[in-house]
Design a protein around this motif. Structure first.
Motif, PDB file in Angstrom:
ATOM      1  N   ILE A  32     -32.232  15.297 -17.780  1.00  0.00           N
ATOM      2  CA  ILE A  32     -31.398  14.363 -16.253  1.00  0.00           C
ATOM      3  C   ILE A  32     -31.045  15.585 -15.601  1.00  0.00           C
ATOM      4  N   ILE A  33     -30.813  16.616 -17.151  1.00  0.00           N
ATOM      5  CA  ILE A  33     -29.916  17.237 -15.566  1.00  0.00           C
ATOM      6  C   ILE A  33     -30.466  18.590 -15.174  1.00  0.00           C
ATOM      7  N   LEU A  34     -31.745  18.495 -15.554  1.00  0.00           N
ATOM      8  CA  LEU A  34     -32.671  19.961 -14.832  1.00  0.00           C
ATOM      9  C   LEU A  34     -33.522  19.130 -13.708  1.00  0.00           C
ATOM     10  N   GLU A  35     -33.737  17.815 -13.876  1.00  0.00           N
ATOM     11  CA  GLU A  35     -33.827  17.252 -12.903  1.00  0.00           C
ATOM     12  C   GLU A  35     -32.854  16.933 -11.651  1.00  0.00           C
ATOM     13  N   ASN A  36     -31.345  17.027 -11.848  1.00  0.00           N
ATOM     14  CA  ASN A  36     -30.470  16.782 -10.891  1.00  0.00           C
ATOM     15  C   ASN A  36     -29.276  17.544 -11.023  1.00  0.00           C
ATOM     16  N   TYR A  37     -29.031  18.115 -11.512  1.00  0.00           N
ATOM     17  CA  TYR A  37     -27.709  18.627 -11.012  1.00  0.00           C
ATOM     18  C   TYR A  37     -27.573  20.567 -11.937  1.00  0.00           C
ATOM     19  N   ALA A  38     -28.664  20.596 -12.708  1.00  0.00           N
ATOM     20  CA  ALA A  38     -28.565  22.215 -12.769  1.00  0.00           C
ATOM     21  C   ALA A  38     -29.129  23.256 -11.129  1.00  0.00           C
ATOM     22  N   TYR A  39     -28.819  24.064 -11.927  1.00  0.00           N
ATOM     23  CA  TYR A  39     -29.310  25.125 -10.556  1.00  0.00           C
ATOM     24  C   TYR A  39     -28.830  26.182 -10.671  1.00  0.00           C
ATOM     25  N   PRO A  40     -29.351  27.406 -10.540  1.00  0.00           N
ATOM     26  CA  PRO A  40     -29.028  28.800  -9.923  1.00  0.00           C
ATOM     27  C   PRO A  40     -28.093  29.026 -10.551  1.00  0.00           C
ATOM     28  N   GLY A  41     -27.180  30.025 -11.455  1.00  0.00           N
ATOM     29  CA  GLY A  41     -25.659  30.553 -10.838  1.00  0.00           C
ATOM     30  C   GLY A  41     -24.609  29.324 -11.808  1.00  0.00           C
ATOM     31  N   VAL A  42     -24.719  28.796 -11.789  1.00  0.00           N
ATOM     32  CA  VAL A  42     -23.932  27.226 -11.968  1.00  0.00           C
ATOM     33  C   VAL A  42     -23.912  27.635 -13.431  1.00  0.00           C
ATOM     34  N   THR A 150     -25.346  30.508 -24.977  1.00  0.00           N
ATOM     35  CA  THR A 150     -26.055  29.962 -23.988  1.00  0.00           C
ATOM     36  C   THR A 150     -27.267  30.058 -23.927  1.00  0.00           C
ATOM     37  N   SER A 151     -28.716  30.516 -23.600  1.00  0.00           N
ATOM     38  CA  SER A 151     -29.521  31.003 -23.318  1.00  0.00           C
ATOM     39  C   SER A 151     -29.836  31.196 -21.493  1.00  0.00           C
ATOM     40  N   VAL A 152     -30.059  32.369 -20.969  1.00  0.00           N
ATOM     41  CA  VAL A 152     -30.626  31.726 -19.842  1.00  0.00           C
ATOM     42  C   VAL A 152     -31.828  32.788 -18.972  1.00  0.00           C
ATOM     43  N   PHE A 153     -32.446  32.516 -18.259  1.00  0.00           N
ATOM     44  CA  PHE A 153     -33.637  32.952 -17.507  1.00  0.00           C
ATOM     45  C   PHE A 153     -33.010  33.861 -16.097  1.00  0.00           C
ATOM     46  N   PRO A 154     -33.473  34.571 -15.575  1.00  0.00           N
ATOM     47  CA  PRO A 154     -33.501  34.806 -14.299  1.00  0.00           C
ATOM     48  C   PRO A 154     -33.814  33.973 -13.631  1.00  0.00           C
ATOM     49  N   TYR A 155     -33.166  34.021 -11.786  1.00  0.00           N
ATOM     50  CA  TYR A 155     -34.164  33.487 -10.699  1.00  0.00           C
ATOM     51  C   TYR A 155     -35.417  34.321 -10.284  1.00  0.00           C
ATOM     52  N   ASN A 156     -36.410  32.614 -10.751  1.00  0.00           N
ATOM     53  CA  ASN A 156     -37.834  33.061 -10.297  1.00  0.00           C
ATOM     54  C   ASN A 156     -38.356  32.058  -9.186  1.00  0.00           C
ATOM     55  N   LEU A 163     -37.675  23.401  -8.269  1.00  0.00           N
ATOM     56  CA  LEU A 163     -35.929  22.981  -7.420  1.00  0.00           C
ATOM     57  C   LEU A 163     -36.713  22.365  -5.874  1.00  0.00           C
ATOM     58  N   ASN A 164     -38.088  23.247  -5.115  1.00  0.00           N
ATOM     59  CA  ASN A 164     -38.639  21.957  -4.317  1.00  0.00           C
ATOM     60  C   ASN A 164     -39.314  21.031  -4.909  1.00  0.00           C
ATOM     61  N   LYS A 165     -40.578  20.720  -5.937  1.00  0.00           N
ATOM     62  CA  LYS A 165     -40.246  19.560  -6.430  1.00  0.00           C
ATOM     63  C   LYS A 165     -39.407  18.666  -6.984  1.00  0.00           C
ATOM     64  N   THR A 166     -38.192  19.140  -7.306  1.00  0.00           N
ATOM     65  CA  THR A 166     -37.596  17.845  -7.087  1.00  0.00           C
ATOM     66  C   THR A 166     -36.734  17.109  -6.492  1.00  0.00           C
ATOM     67  N   GLY A 167     -36.481  17.682  -5.406  1.00  0.00           N
ATOM     68  CA  GLY A 167     -35.902  17.315  -3.798  1.00  0.00           C
ATOM     69  C   GLY A 167     -34.392  18.167  -3.576  1.00  0.00           C
ATOM     70  N   LEU A 174     -31.131  28.742  -0.237  1.00  0.00           N
ATOM     71  CA  LEU A 174     -29.828  28.769  -0.857  1.00  0.00           C
ATOM     72  C   LEU A 174     -29.801  30.294  -2.045  1.00  0.00           C
ATOM     73  N   ALA A 175     -30.576  29.333  -3.318  1.00  0.00           N
ATOM     74  CA  ALA A 175     -31.027  30.875  -4.353  1.00  0.00           C
ATOM     75  C   ALA A 175     -31.673  31.401  -3.427  1.00  0.00           C
ATOM     76  N   ASP A 176     -32.929  31.842  -2.635  1.00  0.00           N
ATOM     77  CA  ASP A 176     -32.983  32.582  -1.962  1.00  0.00           C
ATOM     78  C   ASP A 176     -32.069  33.532  -1.334  1.00  0.00           C
ATOM     79  N   GLU A 177     -31.464  33.092  -1.182  1.00  0.00           N
ATOM     80  CA  GLU A 177     -31.148  33.928  -0.209  1.00  0.00           C
ATOM     81  C   GLU A 177     -29.486  34.865  -1.694  1.00  0.00           C
ATOM     82  N   HIS A 178     -29.501  34.347  -2.307  1.00  0.00           N
ATOM     83  CA  HIS A 178     -28.511  35.357  -2.953  1.00  0.00           C
ATOM     84  C   HIS A 178     -29.806  35.586  -4.542  1.00  0.00           C
TER      85      HIS A 178
END
Length: 635
Positions: A32-42, A150-156, A163-167, A174-178
């Motif tokens: 649910i977090i992945l589908e709704n709340y998580a985003y790059p950089g949070v 924790t573990s993390v991947f770079p934005y790509n 993100l687009n597919k989950t609305g 915004l992530a593209d800008e940064h």
């Protein structure tokens, strides 16, 4: 409904204090977090060790104990000792039978269950782009099994597509800008680097009894034969928070379809656990669920299920030696079905499906043949599946409860006669004195996870009732005195009893106690009860060679003293019938070791040095009796 009073409590507590509530059937919170709340950089904290799942979306998501989350909700800053950074450089690209799960299975084999302790794992390199967003989440999720913060991947672009597919196209823009801030800095230095060529990586399967015992799938049959592990696969289980994405289910279904086309069904029992209502509804709409059912699968509720022991297993007797394979993240003794003789192996959903069809560990789908219903020999083609649905996700039923605008009239629903819910009473404050003559309750031998300290499965129904759930305290730990579980000597009566029973007897007689343990004590789930229960039953000190991060903090939060041997060999000096005094508490301070006086039954003593990691605020928690007590003092 069996759990109605618990749901009523969660719904009313959430409504009272402005917290959204995902109702039963919503799924596993990490999905649910992945589908709704998580985003790059949070930066996000969550009260479960698999919170790092969100790293698949470029988030810094860290698992903590419940008391840490309480601090944040109360406006108190959250703190963490600055972690090291382990770099995992990925080259090549995934293909064929190799899946994202194999990356973390390989890393676990390299680093072991404690090799990531005190570190963030940062994946990077050209191989990253061959992994889907949900595949990256799988890798980050199981990073908990190496002890990583924790573990993390770079934005790509894979994250952008998800993100687009989950609305959340606005967040993707915004992530593209940064994006330059969401990838490793040029020339950055890692504390340790591992390199994995994805083009050469083979499918892996890890276990049994620990998630870092890694084997190539091609070798597991021979290894199992050599070690006397049961070859027959009794049950294959796919899903869980680690591997229940649309891609996972699609790839598993592609294998099931091949078997069905040849007139085959699974030889093993086969279960499917969707990670969220959205996944359940979408795989039902797109036909995957039907294929998985047709091959012999049973689609379970959108929940953790057997991964945390919520499994009413009937096919084997307790104590019967058997093998199961899962796409879960953890496989400690007794975790899935409460049977200590179950040999559980973790692998990818694709390999689970193949082994469930074949019914044996002695099957390598890359080279071995199956026999069709007509007698024809055939090989399974490598799995395939879309990363995301061609159509939009089907959200399924609306299971989210928004907090009301006005909550003044809401009453939190807890029955005073409940056996499942109990309001907490404050723990006692430190009395200003050294801790004298603590009785060794149990000297634990070997691995002691939070599953050993506070078992899950059927016990989870009591997690809202501290006194009742305390009846499972340390019932899975091995007593070094007799190599038995839940059988220790009561030093007041001379009789043997269960660990919780003896602890209760000591508490009733005013005798405080200490647990002595080995390395990486408290690894596994971020289970708060593993710290609450010892405190509730009269424990004051947990003394070990080393701690897992979350459990150590949880103990501090409850006013316990988590201490480590300055010299790990001092573990051998302590006998199961010893008493231990902790001195130096009048000047207890960060960076200043304490002294332990070990008093043996023959009248002799050993003086040992004991280390701790308390900072100034945490010392105040100890003085106040708990972090909650300290919070109240500051109001």
């Amino acid at each position: 409904m069996l759990n109605q009073e618990v749901y009523n409590f969660l719904a009313t507590a959430g409504a009272k204090y402005g917290v959204g509530f995902w109702k039963p059937g919503s799924g596993i919170i990490h999905q649910i977090i992945l589908e709704n709340y998580a985003y790059p950089g949070v930066l996000l904290i969550g009260t479960d060790s698999h919170t790092p799942n969100g790293g698949g979306l470029g988030s810094i998501c860290i698992g903590v104990g419940g008391a840490d989350a309480v601090d944040v909700m109360a406006g108190i800053p959250w703190e963490l000792k600055c972690p090291n950074v382990i770099g995992v450089k990925l080259t090549g690209s995934l293909s064929g039978w190799t899946s994202p799960k194999d990356v973390i299975l390989k890393v676990a084999g390299i680093l072991t269950v404690k090799g990531g302790t005190g570190a963030i794992v940062e994946y990077h390199g050209p191989g990253v782009d061959s992994i889907s967003c949900t595949g990256m989440a799988t890798i980050c999720n199981m990073g908990a099994e190496i002890g990583a913060t924790t573990s993390v991947f770079p934005y790509n672009h894979r994250m952008k597509t998800y993100l687009n597919k989950t609305g959340r196209a606005d967040i993707a823009a915004l992530a593209d800008e940064h994006k330059d801030d969401l990838v490793p800095d040029k020339g950055c230095k890692y504390d340790h680097v591992i390199e994995i060529n994805l083009s050469e990586l083979k499918p892996h399967i890890n276990g049994p009894f620990t998630p870092d015992l890694a084997h190539p799938v091609s070798e597991i049959g021979a290894v199992a034969e050599k070690n006397g592990w049961p070859l027959e696969v009794k049950v294959g289980l796919i899903g869980s928070c680690t591997n229940s994405s649309y891609e996972d289910m699609g790839r598993a279904a592609s294998l099931a379809k091949q078997a069905l086309d040849k007139g085959l069904k699974c030889k093993a029992a086969f279960t499917v656990t969707p990670g969220s209502e959205q996944i359940r509804a979408t795989i039902e709409r797109d036909g995957f669920s039907k294929i998985l059912r047709d091959v012999g699968g049973v689609v379970l509720a959108n929940a953790c299920g057997p991964c945390i022991g919520q499994w009413d297993r009937k096919d084997v007797k307790m104590g019967e030696k058997n093998t199961i394979v899962t796409s879960y993240n953890r496989n400690f003794t007794s975790r899935n079905d409460a049977n200590p003789a179950t040999h559980a192996f973790v692998t990818s959903p694709e390999i689970v499906t193949a082994l469930a069809i074949a019914g044996t560990l002695k099957f390598d789908p890359e080279t071995d043949y199956l026999t069709a219903a007509n007698g024809e020999k055939f090989k399974l083609e490598p799995p395939n599946g879309d990363e995301l649905p061609a159509r939009d996700f089907d959200p399924g039923q609306d299971t989210y409860q928004h907090p009301p605008a006005e909550s003044g009239s809401v009453m939190v629903d807890v029955s005073p006669t409940s056996t499942r819910l109990q309001l907490l009473e404050p723990f006692d404050k430190w009395n200003g004195k050294d801790l004298e003559d603590l009785q060794v309750l149990i000297k634990v031998k070997g691995k002691c996870t939070t599953d050993h300290i506070s078992a899950a499965g059927p016990w989870l129904k009591f997690r809202g009732h501290l006194d009742n759930i305390s009846n499972n305290m340390l019932i899975g730990a091995i007593n070094i005195e007799n190599d038995a579980v839940n059988k220790i000597k009561n030093r007041l009566t001379g009789e043997y009893g269960g660990v919780p029973d003896v602890a209760r007897h000591y508490k009733a007689n005013g005798l405080s106690w200490v647990v002595v343990g080995d390395d990486n004590y408290g690894e596994g789930s971020s289970r708060e009860h593993a710290a609450l229960e010892p405190r509730h039953l009269g424990g004051r000190v947990i003394l070990v060679k080393s701690f897992a991060r979350i459990h150590e903090t949880n103990l501090k939060k409850q006013g316990m003293l988590p201490l480590t041997f300055a010299d790990p060999t001092d573990y051998d000096k302590i006998r199961p019938d010893d008493k231990l005094s902790i001195t130096g508490l009048a000047t207890f301070a960060p960076g200043k070791p304490l002294k332990g006086v070990v008093k043996h039954g023959d009248g002799s003593q050993d003086i040992i040095t004991l280390n701790h990691t308390f900072n100034e605020n945490q010392v105040e928690w100890f003085h106040a009796g708990s972090a909650l007590n300290r919070m109240k003092e500051l109001q």
